[in-house]
Write a protein that holds these residues in place. Sequence first.
Motif, PDB file in Angstrom:
ATOM      1  N   PRO A  52      24.597  13.295  23.239  1.00 10.54           N
ATOM      2  CA  PRO A  52      23.360  12.687  23.753  1.00 10.54           C
ATOM      3  C   PRO A  52      22.769  13.431  24.938  1.00 10.54           C
ATOM      4  O   PRO A  52      21.540  13.482  25.104  1.00 10.54           O
ATOM      5  CB  PRO A  52      23.796  11.262  24.149  1.00 10.54           C
ATOM      6  CG  PRO A  52      25.256  11.355  24.359  1.00 10.54           C
ATOM      7  CD  PRO A  52      25.757  12.408  23.421  1.00 10.54           C
ATOM      8  N   ILE A  53      23.630  14.046  25.778  1.00 14.72           N
ATOM      9  CA  ILE A  53      23.113  14.797  26.928  1.00 14.72           C
ATOM     10  C   ILE A  53      22.341  16.021  26.455  1.00 14.72           C
ATOM     11  O   ILE A  53      21.233  16.300  26.927  1.00 14.72           O
ATOM     12  CB  ILE A  53      24.264  15.210  27.864  1.00 14.72           C
ATOM     13  CG1 ILE A  53      24.903  13.963  28.497  1.00 14.72           C
ATOM     14  CG2 ILE A  53      23.772  16.153  28.945  1.00 14.72           C
ATOM     15  CD1 ILE A  53      26.119  14.261  29.345  1.00 14.72           C
ATOM     16  N   SER A  54      22.903  16.752  25.507  1.00 13.70           N
ATOM     17  CA  SER A  54      22.226  17.953  25.015  1.00 13.70           C
ATOM     18  C   SER A  54      20.945  17.588  24.285  1.00 13.70           C
ATOM     19  O   SER A  54      19.960  18.340  24.330  1.00 13.70           O
ATOM     20  CB  SER A  54      23.153  18.757  24.098  1.00 13.70           C
ATOM     21  OG  SER A  54      23.555  17.981  22.978  1.00 13.70           O
ATOM     22  N   GLY A  55      20.927  16.419  23.620  1.00 12.87           N
ATOM     23  CA  GLY A  55      19.701  15.981  22.972  1.00 12.87           C
ATOM     24  C   GLY A  55      18.578  15.779  23.971  1.00 12.87           C
ATOM     25  O   GLY A  55      17.446  16.214  23.752  1.00 12.87           O
ATOM     26  N   ILE A 257      24.130   0.762  14.728  1.00 12.90           N
ATOM     27  CA  ILE A 257      25.337  -0.017  14.437  1.00 12.90           C
ATOM     28  C   ILE A 257      25.834   0.289  13.024  1.00 12.90           C
ATOM     29  O   ILE A 257      27.044   0.426  12.789  1.00 12.90           O
ATOM     30  CB  ILE A 257      25.073  -1.525  14.611  1.00 12.90           C
ATOM     31  CG1 ILE A 257      24.634  -1.837  16.039  1.00 12.90           C
ATOM     32  CG2 ILE A 257      26.329  -2.329  14.287  1.00 12.90           C
ATOM     33  CD1 ILE A 257      24.219  -3.281  16.252  1.00 12.90           C
ATOM     34  N   ALA A 258      24.895   0.425  12.077  1.00  9.48           N
ATOM     35  CA  ALA A 258      25.279   0.805  10.717  1.00  9.48           C
ATOM     36  C   ALA A 258      25.936   2.186  10.702  1.00  9.48           C
ATOM     37  O   ALA A 258      26.862   2.436   9.923  1.00  9.48           O
ATOM     38  CB  ALA A 258      24.058   0.787   9.798  1.00  9.48           C
ATOM     39  N   SER A 259      25.466   3.083  11.571  1.00 12.00           N
ATOM     40  CA  SER A 259      26.061   4.422  11.664  1.00 12.00           C
ATOM     41  C   SER A 259      27.521   4.337  12.089  1.00 12.00           C
ATOM     42  O   SER A 259      28.381   5.054  11.552  1.00 12.00           O
ATOM     43  CB  SER A 259      25.273   5.270  12.670  1.00 12.00           C
ATOM     44  OG  SER A 259      23.941   5.411  12.286  1.00 12.00           O
ATOM     45  N   THR A 387      24.221  10.268  16.536  1.00 12.74           N
ATOM     46  CA  THR A 387      25.383  11.111  16.216  1.00 12.74           C
ATOM     47  C   THR A 387      26.605  10.675  17.006  1.00 12.74           C
ATOM     48  O   THR A 387      27.731  10.654  16.491  1.00 12.74           O
ATOM     49  CB  THR A 387      25.056  12.590  16.508  1.00 12.74           C
ATOM     50  OG1 THR A 387      23.881  12.964  15.794  1.00 12.74           O
ATOM     51  CG2 THR A 387      26.197  13.497  16.086  1.00 12.74           C
ATOM     52  N   LEU A 388      26.400  10.310  18.269  1.00 14.61           N
ATOM     53  CA  LEU A 388      27.495   9.810  19.089  1.00 14.61           C
ATOM     54  C   LEU A 388      28.116   8.563  18.466  1.00 14.61           C
ATOM     55  O   LEU A 388      29.350   8.439  18.387  1.00 14.61           O
ATOM     56  CB  LEU A 388      26.977   9.494  20.492  1.00 14.61           C
ATOM     57  CG  LEU A 388      27.862   8.603  21.383  1.00 14.61           C
ATOM     58  CD1 LEU A 388      29.187   9.277  21.654  1.00 14.61           C
ATOM     59  CD2 LEU A 388      27.153   8.258  22.676  1.00 14.61           C
TER      60      LEU A 388
END
Length: 461
Positions: A52-55, A257-259, A387-388
């Motif tokens: 998330p940081i790189s995003g 949440i589904a992820s 992704t996280l």
Amino acid sequence: MAILGLAGMVGSFMHSILIPIQAELPELLGAAREETAWVITITILTSCICTPISGRLGDMFGKRRVILILLGLLVAGSLLCTLSFSIVPMILGRALQGMGMGVIPIGIALLRDTVPAARLGSAIALVSATMGVGAAVGLPVAAFITSVGDWHLLFAVATALGTLTFILCALFLPQSRPDERGRVDLTGAVGLAVWLTALLLFLSKGNEWGWASPWTLVCAASAVVVLSAWIWHQWTRSDPLVDVRVSVRRPVLLTNIASTAMGFAMFVPSIAFPQILTLPSASGGLGLPLLAAGLILMPSGLAMLVLSPLAGRIIDRLGPKPLLVAGSVILAVSYVIALLVPATGWAIALVMTVVGIGIGLGYAAMPSLIMQAVPVTETAAANGLNTLLRALGTAAASAIVASVLAHSAAESSTGDPTDGGFRLALLLGGAGAIISIVLAIAVPGRGKPRGAVRAESTKTS
């Protein structure tokens, strides 16, 4: 599309590269087993923190620039591991390798900026699927490399792959226009690292420490407290690392949440089936070598890769929600097969193929659902959070299934996991797939991703 797909596969490959020699690490590195476990854990931890940081950094400073930085760190980590013979440089190198996973959400966001509308769905599906493809294909590749050469050859190959990907990205990826507004939220980045570290320690070490031990409870409590403070900080900040206000929108929240549920369901077979395949026949296993086991498991990754163009066309015609529902249903069907059909090599290969189809469809839909609900300037950060959460689902699966199988092994006369333990693990994975179905149905359905609509309008003009 091809270069970003390769970058995603190289980044996710680093997670399975050490599985063939995991049991031998204490002897190879001259360290205790508790210390060598960090060689695996640190890669998961840094990838979760960095994603998330790189995003967010990609949205602010340019996606191509951040992708090259991440790949440079991956290459540096791979080279360090190639030259390592002790635990400390190996852990440092593996930490740098884990940062390569950040290229997946940034790559998806870059596609939104550059790919024509007619190909956007297929492009997103391809890059999103690489998160599973690299890990699935990486196991037999790593097993083959270790069977023909020294274990350092694994990291030499990783260095070569990372270098090739870096060169291709530097030559051919377009630079996106950065959003210069805002500053890097250092407090948010530190808070994210702290609560993720506490949560992943709880998940990965709980079985080893004991789920009721003081250290486990401290990690769990710390994760809850710091996460709560982090959410409040992100909510009140004008330029947050992760825009919580956007993340709680119903489409984004339910998709995320589904992820997590789908990531959990995806990873259960990846833990249970290798043990069934490699355990001796006296313990109820098939007694296969690791390379043969890896080849039986590989169809899941190949199915994801082959299916991505079809998934993209379905998104373009019907939108992403039907794809997420279909992927979740197919994933649930794979568990029905696994629970009803006797565990043979062919049956496991069939189940893994069905798993790959379900995950390929579901993972292709998730970025499109996210992009429908977030501003263009937050695409990479929002996909980074998604992704996280997929990664957290796989980490939870690893911890819970390990605990279930360890408990069944403790009650077994052979000291190996029992059939009952494996069945319970598969039932838990099936529950994750059912939860994913319910959440997928609840996600509001909309048309094409905003990037596709914008690109189509530009083309018409």
